[in-house]
Design a protein around this motif. Structure first.
Motif, mmCIF file in Angstrom:
data_model
loop_
_atom_site.group_PDB
_atom_site.id
_atom_site.type_symbol
_atom_site.label_atom_id
_atom_site.label_comp_id
_atom_site.label_asym_id
_atom_site.label_seq_id
_atom_site.Cartn_x
_atom_site.Cartn_y
_atom_site.Cartn_z
ATOM 1 N N LEU A 58 -42.015 73.895 -44.633
ATOM 2 C CA LEU A 58 -42.794 74.975 -44.466
ATOM 3 C C LEU A 58 -41.800 76.130 -45.616
ATOM 4 O O LEU A 58 -41.184 75.541 -46.269
ATOM 5 N N THR A 59 -43.177 76.801 -46.478
ATOM 6 C CA THR A 59 -42.854 77.593 -47.206
ATOM 7 C C THR A 59 -41.883 78.780 -46.430
ATOM 8 O O THR A 59 -42.143 79.143 -45.713
ATOM 9 N N GLN A 60 -41.399 79.597 -47.369
ATOM 10 C CA GLN A 60 -40.027 80.765 -46.966
ATOM 11 C C GLN A 60 -41.306 82.036 -46.208
ATOM 12 O O GLN A 60 -40.620 81.784 -45.044
ATOM 13 N N PRO A 61 -42.251 82.004 -47.056
ATOM 14 C CA PRO A 61 -43.575 83.359 -46.546
ATOM 15 C C PRO A 61 -43.587 82.341 -45.110
ATOM 16 O O PRO A 61 -43.910 83.450 -44.225
ATOM 17 N N ARG A 62 -44.206 81.338 -45.293
ATOM 18 C CA ARG A 62 -44.710 81.067 -43.864
ATOM 19 C C ARG A 62 -43.604 80.801 -42.783
ATOM 20 O O ARG A 62 -43.753 81.048 -41.611
ATOM 21 N N LEU A 63 -42.678 80.341 -42.837
ATOM 22 C CA LEU A 63 -41.316 80.234 -42.220
ATOM 23 C C LEU A 63 -41.144 81.975 -41.277
ATOM 24 O O LEU A 63 -40.839 81.910 -40.937
ATOM 25 N N ASN A 64 -40.992 82.258 -42.077
ATOM 26 C CA ASN A 64 -41.713 84.198 -42.321
ATOM 27 C C ASN A 64 -42.420 84.657 -41.277
ATOM 28 O O ASN A 64 -42.054 85.274 -39.964
ATOM 29 N N ALA A 65 -43.715 83.552 -41.294
ATOM 30 C CA ALA A 65 -44.653 84.124 -40.239
ATOM 31 C C ALA A 65 -44.740 83.507 -38.961
ATOM 32 O O ALA A 65 -45.001 84.425 -37.624
#
Length: 108
Positions: A58-65
């Motif tokens: 995942l991308t970091q923003p996607r993991l954050n979501a």
């Protein structure tokens, strides 16, 4: 004077209890369970979000979501793939639906 609070027995699926139709409630419950397990993996791993995201594909923003519980942004398929990359084992059990008479008896 003490007021008595009414309680109701839940269905076992919070999404169903919130009014979602059965198919969507089941899907949301599955996605929720996998999201919780992925969050536990990230917490236990000691990895930064950036490194954990890379590990999960995942991308970091996607993991954050994901970590913020934004369930509407993740398909069951995407979550199963991320869980697998985390080394988690995901099982899916498919069964025939209960007959109408069985459902009626179970709700009585």
């Amino acid at each position: 004077m003490t007021k008595r609070m009414k309680t109701a027995r839940g269905s076992g699926n919070v999404f169903r209890d919130l009014g979602f139709r059965e198919p969507e409630a089941r899907n949301l419950a599955l996605r929720s369970e996998i999201m919780i397990r992925i969050e536990e993996f990230v917490e236990r791993s000691g990895l930064t979000q950036a490194r954990a995201a890379t590990r999960l594909g995942l991308t970091q923003p996607r993991l954050n979501a994901l970590l913020k519980g934004k369930i509407d942004q993740f398909s069951l398929d995407a979550l199963v793939n991320a869980a697998t990359r985390a080394g988690l084992h995901v099982d899916l059990l498919v069964t025939a639906p209960k007959r109408v008479s069985e459902r009626t008896a179970a709700s009585a």
